[in-house]
Design a protein around this motif. Sequence first.
Motif, short mmCIF file in Angstrom:
data_model
loop_
_atom_site.label_atom_id
_atom_site.label_comp_id
_atom_site.label_asym_id
_atom_site.label_seq_id
_atom_site.Cartn_x
_atom_site.Cartn_y
_atom_site.Cartn_z
N ASP A 54 -15.74 26.42 10.70
CA ASP A 54 -16.21 27.79 10.50
C ASP A 54 -17.31 28.14 11.49
OD1 ASP A 54 -17.88 25.96 9.32
OD2 ASP A 54 -18.44 27.25 7.64
N HIS A 55 -17.98 27.13 12.03
CA HIS A 55 -18.98 27.32 13.07
C HIS A 55 -18.74 26.27 14.16
CE1 HIS A 55 -21.05 29.22 9.59
NE2 HIS A 55 -21.39 30.11 10.51
N PRO A 56 -17.67 26.43 14.94
CA PRO A 56 -17.33 25.41 15.95
C PRO A 56 -18.41 25.29 17.02
CG PRO A 56 -16.00 27.39 16.24
CD PRO A 56 -16.73 27.57 14.95
N LEU A 57 -18.53 24.09 17.55
CA LEU A 57 -19.54 23.79 18.57
C LEU A 57 -18.85 23.63 19.92
CD1 LEU A 57 -21.52 21.21 16.44
CD2 LEU A 57 -22.21 23.57 16.93
N GLU A 84 -17.16 32.50 22.68
CA GLU A 84 -17.64 33.03 23.95
C GLU A 84 -19.02 32.45 24.20
OE1 GLU A 84 -18.48 37.26 26.28
OE2 GLU A 84 -17.19 37.20 24.51
N VAL A 85 -19.13 31.60 25.22
CA VAL A 85 -20.39 30.93 25.54
C VAL A 85 -20.75 31.24 26.98
CG1 VAL A 85 -21.60 28.72 25.70
CG2 VAL A 85 -19.84 29.07 23.92
N HIS A 86 -21.92 31.87 27.17
CA HIS A 86 -22.40 32.25 28.50
C HIS A 86 -21.35 33.09 29.24
CE1 HIS A 86 -25.72 29.61 27.79
NE2 HIS A 86 -24.93 28.53 27.74
N GLY A 87 -20.72 33.99 28.51
CA GLY A 87 -19.75 34.88 29.11
C GLY A 87 -18.39 34.26 29.37
N GLU A 88 -18.19 33.03 28.93
CA GLU A 88 -16.92 32.34 29.15
C GLU A 88 -16.25 32.04 27.81
OE1 GLU A 88 -15.29 28.17 31.16
OE2 GLU A 88 -17.35 28.86 31.47
N LYS A 89 -14.96 32.33 27.71
CA LYS A 89 -14.22 32.10 26.47
C LYS A 89 -13.75 30.65 26.39
CE LYS A 89 -12.62 36.75 25.32
NZ LYS A 89 -11.43 37.59 24.99
N ILE A 90 -13.94 30.05 25.20
CA ILE A 90 -13.53 28.67 24.95
C ILE A 90 -12.55 28.68 23.79
CG2 ILE A 90 -14.31 26.37 24.26
CD1 ILE A 90 -16.98 26.99 25.57
N ASP A 91 -11.34 28.17 24.03
CA ASP A 91 -10.31 28.23 22.98
C ASP A 91 -10.08 26.90 22.28
OD1 ASP A 91 -9.13 26.87 25.01
OD2 ASP A 91 -7.41 28.22 25.25
N GLU A 92 -10.87 25.86 22.61
CA GLU A 92 -10.79 24.60 21.90
C GLU A 92 -12.17 23.98 21.77
OE1 GLU A 92 -8.26 21.89 23.94
OE2 GLU A 92 -9.69 21.49 25.54
N ALA A 93 -12.34 23.14 20.77
CA ALA A 93 -13.63 22.52 20.52
C ALA A 93 -13.41 21.17 19.84
CB ALA A 93 -14.51 23.42 19.66
N VAL A 94 -14.44 20.35 19.84
CA VAL A 94 -14.37 19.05 19.18
C VAL A 94 -14.37 19.26 17.67
CG1 VAL A 94 -15.55 16.85 18.79
CG2 VAL A 94 -15.50 17.86 21.09
N THR A 95 -13.40 18.69 17.00
CA THR A 95 -13.29 18.85 15.55
C THR A 95 -13.50 17.53 14.80
OG1 THR A 95 -10.89 18.60 15.74
CG2 THR A 95 -11.78 20.85 15.65
N LYS A 96 -13.44 16.41 15.52
CA LYS A 96 -13.66 15.12 14.86
C LYS A 96 -14.16 14.09 15.87
CE LYS A 96 -10.61 13.51 11.90
NZ LYS A 96 -9.39 12.85 11.34
#
Length: 243
Positions: free
Chosen positions: A67-70, A95-107
């Motif tokens: 719910d709050h991806p890093l 959206e981080v520093h104007g760049e879109k991120i579509d995946e993140a560490v989940t485990k």
Amino acid sequence: MKASRIAAAAAVAGSAVLVLSAPAFAHVSVQPEGTAAKGGYAVVDFKVPNERDDASTTKLEVTLPTDHPLASVLAQPVDGWTVKVTKSRLAKPLEVHGEKIDEAVTKVTWTADGKGIEPGFFQKFPLSIGALPEDTDQLVFKALQTYSDNDVVRWIEVPQKGQDEPENPAPVLQLSAAEDDGHHGSSADEASDTTEKTAAAPSDTTDSSSSDTTARVLGVAGIVVGAAGVAYGVFAGRRRSAA
């Protein structure tokens, strides 16, 4: 009969005292190294104690909040353990520093290469995470602790405010208020003031040294004059005696 009743009552009371005084089992927890401010980055340690006396902890699996991806998660190597970082596609891109991120560490999974965490010991597993969300006061990390006998303890129950701690609470990271940007300006001003004071210090030291030198010269002169006066007085007294 009375003696037996008293003994039985004493036994029950003693058992109650033992139950009430027994320490709560330690559980997997998470704490920041320093502060974990909203909107910033932090290094956090997952502390894993071994609460068993007949088995070692051989694996730790930490699930990161979806719910709050890093956007950034970096694992620090731990001697005797192999770490695996799992990424997943996000349902809603960040959206981080104007760049879109579509995946993140989940485990993140740590697996022992040897005996793992033996009875009577604990281990810390560090992660660098960020940017921390600004719209929540805490992050919940559910964890699974696996023992050498294949027993798995699920630290996944979310503590609720105003209620007793659950039997298997999930690690919760409390977030502090976002750092004020103006604070850096204050620090710069303080540093500037300190620099100015330091720059002025040499002239003050010079004046002080000059004053000390003058005082020493006058002091020596006074001693010389005083000694001359004493000598003159002794000489004059001898002349009068001779007369």
